[in-house]
Design an enzyme around this catalytic site. Sequence first.
Site, PDB file in Angstrom:
ATOM      1  N   HIS A 168     -38.649  -2.356  58.062  1.00 23.81           N
ATOM      2  CA  HIS A 168     -37.506  -2.337  58.970  1.00 23.81           C
ATOM      3  C   HIS A 168     -36.920  -0.934  59.063  1.00 23.81           C
ATOM      4  CE1 HIS A 168     -36.168  -3.295  54.880  1.00 23.81           C
ATOM      5  NE2 HIS A 168     -34.987  -2.770  55.182  1.00 23.81           N
ATOM      6  N   ARG A 173     -21.793   1.709  63.006  1.00 24.60           N
ATOM      7  CA  ARG A 173     -22.353   0.534  62.334  1.00 24.60           C
ATOM      8  C   ARG A 173     -22.072   0.670  60.844  1.00 24.60           C
ATOM      9  NH1 ARG A 173     -26.600  -3.418  62.460  1.00 24.60           N
ATOM     10  NH2 ARG A 173     -27.666  -3.551  60.450  1.00 24.60           N
ATOM     11  N   ASP A 218     -38.244  -2.686  51.270  1.00 23.44           N
ATOM     12  CA  ASP A 218     -37.395  -2.606  50.082  1.00 23.44           C
ATOM     13  C   ASP A 218     -38.233  -2.897  48.842  1.00 23.44           C
ATOM     14  OD1 ASP A 218     -35.241  -2.160  51.777  1.00 23.44           O
ATOM     15  OD2 ASP A 218     -34.717  -4.292  51.884  1.00 23.44           O
TER      16      ASP A 218
END
Length: 274
Positions: free
Chosen positions: A207, A217, A152
């Site tokens: 990630h 999800r 990020d």
Amino acid sequence: MASPWSSLRSSEEEAVKFFALPQTEKERVGPASPFGYGSKNIGCNGDTGWVEYLLMEITSKPMSHASLAFLTEPSGSSFRSALNEYMSAVRKLACVVLESMAEGLKIEPRNIFSKLVMDEESDSVLRLNHYPPCPMPEASEGVVTGFGEHTDPQIISVLRSNDTAGLQISLRDGSWVSVLPDRAAFFINVGDSLQVLTNGRFRSVRHRVLANGLKSRVSMIYFGGPPSGERLAPLSLLMREGEESHYREFTWCEYKRCAYKTMLADNRLGQFEK
């Protein structure tokens, strides 16, 4: 501090309702450019995933996005109200974490990081991701990617998801480890900007999310970023005698432009290393 839990349930319920709408209604929100509704395509550089999402800007004022006009309509009032409460609370939670990190580094003032995300000009966003059940989760060469590997770019990310697995983080040896879902927890990711400010003492986490064959999800991620013109470089008060800076100075706006031009898996910080 207002608790994000009080507005969390209603925000999640409203998000689930939105993603359950017919595709034509969701597409009325408009393509993500960058804010809005997106499906399968992530960004504009060829990244794809088994995901649909809403991306919205966070400002110091209550939500009133021209790019997400449906939230200003009467039918979107409950969603807008829940998101406003949640975004305010989760930003304060991020600040508590950042101030604890500053305390751990033994630097003053304690809000040296948190003031950047609390600034009225803070460039922060909220992302709602929905990963539908994948009919073929086992691809011929491994797994189906919901959201590709990346770090990020902002200072800090605060993630909350339902009880469906899929999130993985990469270890230093390149192996992937699954993060067990926990509805009673928030997950914190260090962003690239914080890695720069601390000269690598805190490192951004690579990630990804893998598709699930049975359950959907839903995740909500707050990305706390600095003001657009903020200059980013290792903090001088952190540097030990003789320690060299790993990065050249740059503005958040400059780094964000770089991020928009690259693929998810690219090492964006590599262009700013000394």
